[in-house]
Design a protein around this motif. Structure first.
Motif, PDB file in Angstrom:
ATOM      1  N   ASP A   1      17.337  20.331   8.133  1.00 64.46           N
ATOM      2  CA  ASP A   1      17.868  19.563   7.010  1.00 64.46           C
ATOM      3  C   ASP A   1      18.645  18.320   7.429  1.00 64.46           C
ATOM      4  N   VAL A   2      19.200  18.340   8.635  1.00 63.65           N
ATOM      5  CA  VAL A   2      19.891  17.141   9.111  1.00 63.65           C
ATOM      6  C   VAL A   2      18.875  16.014   9.319  1.00 63.65           C
ATOM      7  N   LEU A   3      17.780  16.367  10.014  1.00 64.09           N
ATOM      8  CA  LEU A   3      16.703  15.392  10.206  1.00 64.09           C
ATOM      9  C   LEU A   3      16.131  14.966   8.858  1.00 64.09           C
ATOM     10  N   ASN A   4      15.943  15.953   7.974  1.00 63.77           N
ATOM     11  CA  ASN A   4      15.378  15.646   6.657  1.00 63.77           C
ATOM     12  C   ASN A   4      16.220  14.595   5.928  1.00 63.77           C
ATOM     13  N   GLN A   5      17.521  14.817   5.932  1.00 66.05           N
ATOM     14  CA  GLN A   5      18.380  13.880   5.196  1.00 66.05           C
ATOM     15  C   GLN A   5      18.322  12.476   5.812  1.00 66.05           C
ATOM     16  N   SER A   6      18.313  12.429   7.137  1.00 68.59           N
ATOM     17  CA  SER A   6      18.268  11.105   7.771  1.00 68.59           C
ATOM     18  C   SER A   6      16.964  10.388   7.426  1.00 68.59           C
ATOM     19  N   ILE A   7      15.900  11.153   7.302  1.00 66.16           N
ATOM     20  CA  ILE A   7      14.612  10.535   6.929  1.00 66.16           C
ATOM     21  C   ILE A   7      14.681  10.014   5.493  1.00 66.16           C
ATOM     22  N   ILE A   8      15.195  10.845   4.585  1.00 66.49           N
ATOM     23  CA  ILE A   8      15.243  10.447   3.170  1.00 66.49           C
ATOM     24  C   ILE A   8      16.052   9.159   3.018  1.00 66.49           C
ATOM     25  N   ASP A   9      17.152   9.073   3.772  1.00 67.11           N
ATOM     26  CA  ASP A   9      18.013   7.888   3.642  1.00 67.11           C
ATOM     27  C   ASP A   9      17.321   6.599   4.093  1.00 67.11           C
ATOM     28  N   ARG A  10      16.293   6.753   4.934  1.00 67.83           N
ATOM     29  CA  ARG A  10      15.589   5.548   5.410  1.00 67.83           C
ATOM     30  C   ARG A  10      14.571   5.021   4.403  1.00 67.83           C
ATOM     31  N   PHE A  11      14.187   5.852   3.431  1.00 69.95           N
ATOM     32  CA  PHE A  11      13.100   5.446   2.523  1.00 69.95           C
ATOM     33  C   PHE A  11      13.508   5.574   1.060  1.00 69.95           C
TER      34      PHE A  11
ATOM     35  N   LEU B   1       6.747  11.080  12.210  1.00 67.01           N
ATOM     36  CA  LEU B   1       7.858  10.176  12.533  1.00 67.01           C
ATOM     37  C   LEU B   1       7.346   8.816  13.007  1.00 67.01           C
ATOM     38  N   GLN B   2       6.248   8.825  13.752  1.00 69.24           N
ATOM     39  CA  GLN B   2       5.682   7.544  14.192  1.00 69.24           C
ATOM     40  C   GLN B   2       5.099   6.776  13.010  1.00 69.24           C
TER      41      GLN B   2
ATOM     42  N   LYS C   1       0.858  -1.180   0.000  1.00 74.63           N
ATOM     43  CA  LYS C   1       0.000   0.000   0.000  1.00 74.63           C
ATOM     44  C   LYS C   1       0.902   1.239   0.000  1.00 74.63           C
ATOM     45  N   ASN C   2       0.702   2.132  -0.967  1.00 77.78           N
ATOM     46  CA  ASN C   2       1.489   3.366  -1.008  1.00 77.78           C
ATOM     47  C   ASN C   2       0.972   4.394  -0.006  1.00 77.78           C
ATOM     48  N   ILE C   3       1.897   5.024   0.688  1.00 84.90           N
ATOM     49  CA  ILE C   3       1.535   6.032   1.686  1.00 84.90           C
ATOM     50  C   ILE C   3       2.248   7.344   1.354  1.00 84.90           C
ATOM     51  N   TYR C   4       1.490   8.424   1.327  1.00 83.15           N
ATOM     52  CA  TYR C   4       2.054   9.776   1.266  1.00 83.15           C
ATOM     53  C   TYR C   4       1.938  10.361   2.672  1.00 83.15           C
ATOM     54  N   VAL C   5       3.041  10.825   3.227  1.00 81.47           N
ATOM     55  CA  VAL C   5       2.993  11.383   4.581  1.00 81.47           C
ATOM     56  C   VAL C   5       3.240  12.890   4.519  1.00 81.47           C
ATOM     57  N   LEU C   6       2.217  13.647   4.848  1.00 82.86           N
ATOM     58  CA  LEU C   6       2.391  15.102   4.933  1.00 82.86           C
ATOM     59  C   LEU C   6       2.702  15.447   6.381  1.00 82.86           C
ATOM     60  N   GLY C   7       3.841  16.095   6.578  1.00 84.04           N
ATOM     61  CA  GLY C   7       4.282  16.384   7.946  1.00 84.04           C
ATOM     62  C   GLY C   7       5.104  15.239   8.506  1.00 84.04           C
ATOM     63  N   ALA C   8       5.963  14.654   7.674  1.00 83.45           N
ATOM     64  CA  ALA C   8       6.695  13.441   8.065  1.00 83.45           C
ATOM     65  C   ALA C   8       7.696  13.695   9.187  1.00 83.45           C
ATOM     66  N   ALA C   9       8.143  14.927   9.355  1.00 88.31           N
ATOM     67  CA  ALA C   9       9.155  15.201  10.371  1.00 88.31           C
ATOM     68  C   ALA C   9       8.554  15.598  11.720  1.00 88.31           C
TER      69      ALA C   9
ATOM     70  N   SER D   1      17.302  24.666   0.478  1.00 83.28           N
ATOM     71  CA  SER D   1      18.169  23.493   0.296  1.00 83.28           C
ATOM     72  C   SER D   1      17.736  22.626  -0.878  1.00 83.28           C
ATOM     73  N   LEU D   2      16.798  23.100  -1.654  1.00 88.99           N
ATOM     74  CA  LEU D   2      16.223  22.240  -2.684  1.00 88.99           C
ATOM     75  C   LEU D   2      17.284  21.731  -3.651  1.00 88.99           C
ATOM     76  N   LYS D   3      18.159  22.627  -4.133  1.00 87.43           N
ATOM     77  CA  LYS D   3      19.140  22.207  -5.129  1.00 87.43           C
ATOM     78  C   LYS D   3      20.120  21.178  -4.546  1.00 87.43           C
ATOM     79  N   THR D   4      20.562  21.429  -3.319  1.00 87.27           N
ATOM     80  CA  THR D   4      21.471  20.473  -2.672  1.00 87.27           C
ATOM     81  C   THR D   4      20.866  19.077  -2.629  1.00 87.27           C
ATOM     82  N   PHE D   5      19.619  19.007  -2.154  1.00 88.02           N
ATOM     83  CA  PHE D   5      18.958  17.698  -2.059  1.00 88.02           C
ATOM     84  C   PHE D   5      18.736  17.092  -3.443  1.00 88.02           C
ATOM     85  N   GLN D   6      18.311  17.934  -4.376  1.00 86.75           N
ATOM     86  CA  GLN D   6      18.004  17.417  -5.717  1.00 86.75           C
ATOM     87  C   GLN D   6      19.267  16.822  -6.354  1.00 86.75           C
TER      88      GLN D   6
END
Lengths: 379, 379
Positions: free
Chosen positions: A39-49, A15-16, A2-10, A62-67
């Motif tokens: 952005d530190v939290l953001n990156q750690s989240i992205i790496d998990r998914f 987070l739960q 099942k695909n999930i979109y999470v708005l407010g993931a941080a 930070s959009l360009k850095t992440f992109q």
């Protein structure tokens, strides 16, 4: 899967949600999410998914850095980015855990894209419950509550007929100041207000619990979720936060839903619905206390019933006034009891308008919030 | 209009059933019933239900008098008469409120006549749960519980999947002597034993509550009703008798069913199922207490778990020993603690037999009961 979109993931609920998805053995899959400003939290989240396809950042910084770092992910930003996630052309359920009125437009966009909603953003229904209910019917989507109280009520209604309901009862722990008299509230501090006796939650909702505004918003949310008049919705003080909601049926039976104070339980219930997923949790039954709600002690709850019954733009006004006042209290620019005063004054001075459009609702929300921030905030 | 056959109409559950039918605005209709040995009461009952077609009297004595007075009603008598009611060739639901092992054969006859059962006679399932479950499947009939605890559990399972159950919890008020130590039980009297703190019920079940045998029988009944192993069935002391049963689901949610201590609620639930019928009843939520069950204090409950797990003829033996011992206690021929002793001794001396036939079950019941009445009764 099942695909999930999470708005407010941080955030706290977000987070739960991510944790539940990680433990789902690929039964659930994060396909899109919106992140916060850390952005530190953001990156750690992205790496998990690694399977995520679209991510909304709070701002463009930070959009360009992440992109550059994650070329396979589509990065978007700000409120418009939230809409893009909601409209992303892959099936899935949108868990909306955004804080405050920012949650409304993405919910609407998700429904219009025929996505089911797991709603943790109560402002969506408080501000625009009638519109949302129309859209849900029109687009044939389901809307599942994530709030522990509404999840509990929803569970007590499983297999039941709506016409058999005599009333719903939402429990309230009483919040951080439940044992203080009104007089004692004059000098309470922000730190004290943030110490909720039972739940670990975000700051806004913790303050809303202390003022009982949270329960007021929940009453309005329940009215829209379950299609019941306000006379059939009650609140009760239940300090232990074990029973989250009760339904009285017309035949004299009452069904209650209980669990530990753990938001992962209602989140998982909405994501896996109608299935139940194994979660180790051992509720020990001890003594449970119930006391009648004291509207004099908690005038914002009484106001919420009034505002809910009035309908129109008034719930938006109450919610906006509260959201702005809580922001000011969190910045220690006003005192605790000023929240009540600001909300009540704003509601009573407002000339209501019935059947507002979505744009009118959102404009009113912005106007009221800005007005309060300018009037009461320290520049 | 739904036809109802009431077995045991002159008892506590039976009379409340009649009251529910009278208030049903002809939605329910008594078509057959079995009465007791009080002919004045019997006549007053018959006069209230002019549509009844078949009546079973306890003995032949007054049969002719009644038959002459009510020529349009078919009168039958004794155990064979109960079977005739169960087999009466008109559709309907059989509410079995007979007391003790006498309830078993009529339940079987009703199932074989393709009638749904509302079961208030727990001995039916305690003695022959496996056989009854086979018959229910074979004849495609439904069996609904009427006991308040099982009705509560059944309600918590509405709309739920059996495989999602982690465990069932049956509440126990603790009975008349819940606040006494075992030592203090030596000299309790019959009158004290008959004073149940919460429920007004028949004598047999009131004594069974005081010994906790009733909860033991309920555990075995729940095992058969809900198809769960004994490891998934627990009991808990709950003095207020407001929560009657709780289901723990595997996702951390617990659903509880609450109501006033009023048997009309579960009776009506079974008769109207799946509909709910309006019944004025205002449960006020106050404090609810829960304490772990103490098996040392209530050894008959521990015995019931053991006996249930063993299966075979042993539940019949335990039930028969208890039924006979309670009869002797009600005649003040033995002391309160003798009930436990007789039941435990009888169970431990019996050589069990697995997969007994219905005839073996009924014969064993009679043998054990007669043996105990002869051995311990005063002639």
């Amino acid at each position: 899967m099942k695909n999930i979109y999470v708005l407010g993931a941080a955030g706290s609920i977000g987070l739960q949600t991510l944790e539940i998805v990680e433990k789902s053995n690929e039964e659930l899959n994060i396909i899109g999410m919106s992140l916060g400003s850390n952005d530190v939290l953001n990156q750690s989240i992205i790496d998990r998914f690694p399977n995520v396809e679209i991510i909304c950042l709070r701002n463009q910084k930070s959009l360009k850095t992440f992109q550059d770092k994650y070329p396979n992910i589509k990065f978007v930003f700000s409120d418009q980015g939230l809409i893009e996630i909601a409209k992303y052309p892959k099936k899935g359920i949108v868990l909306n855990a955004l804080s405050g009125s920012a949650g409304l437009r993405p919910t609407v966009a998700a429904i219009e894209s025929k996505k089911d909603i797991a709603l943790a953003n109560k402002e969506t229904l408080v501000m625009a419950g009638d519109i949302i209910n129309q859209l849900i019917k029109m687009y044939h989507v389901d809307l599942y509550p994530v709030d522990s109280e509404h999840s509990a009520l929803w569970q007590t209604l499983r297999g039941e007929d709506q016409s058999d309901i005599e009333k719903l009862v939402i429990t309230a722990s009483g919040g951080s100041f439940r044992d203080l008299s009104r007089e004692a509230l004059n000098d309470v501090t922000l730190q004290q207000a943030l110490m909720h006796p039972n739940w670990s939650m975000g700051d806004k909702i913790t303050i809303d619990s202390a003022t009982m505004m949270n329960k007021g918003l929940e009453v309005i949310e329940a009215h829209h979720l379950f299609g019941l008049p306000y006379q059939k919705i009650e609140t009760i003080i239940h300090k232990e936060s074990v029973v989250h909601g009760l339904t009285y049926f017309k035949d004299g039976t009452v069904k209650a839903s209980l669990s530990l104070s753990d938001m992962r339980i209602p989140i998982a219930y909405a994501l896996y619905y109608p299935k139940r997923h194994v979660y180790e949790s051992s509720l020990e039954l001890t003594n449970l206390s119930f006391q009648p709600m004291d509207f004099k002690r908690f005038p914002l709850l009484e106001l919420a019933f009034y505002v809910g019954k009035q309908g129109g733009l008034l719930p938006t006004v109450m919610n906006a006034a509260n959201e702005a006042a809580v922001k000011l209290f969190l910045k220690e620019q006003i005192k605790f009891l000023d929240i009540e005063k600001i909300v009540m004054d704003t509601v009573h001075q407002f000339e209501n308008k019935m059947e507002p459009t979505l744009d009118e609702i959102i404009t009113t929300d912005e106007l009221i919030q800005n007005h309060i921030l300018l009037t009461y905030g320290k520049r």
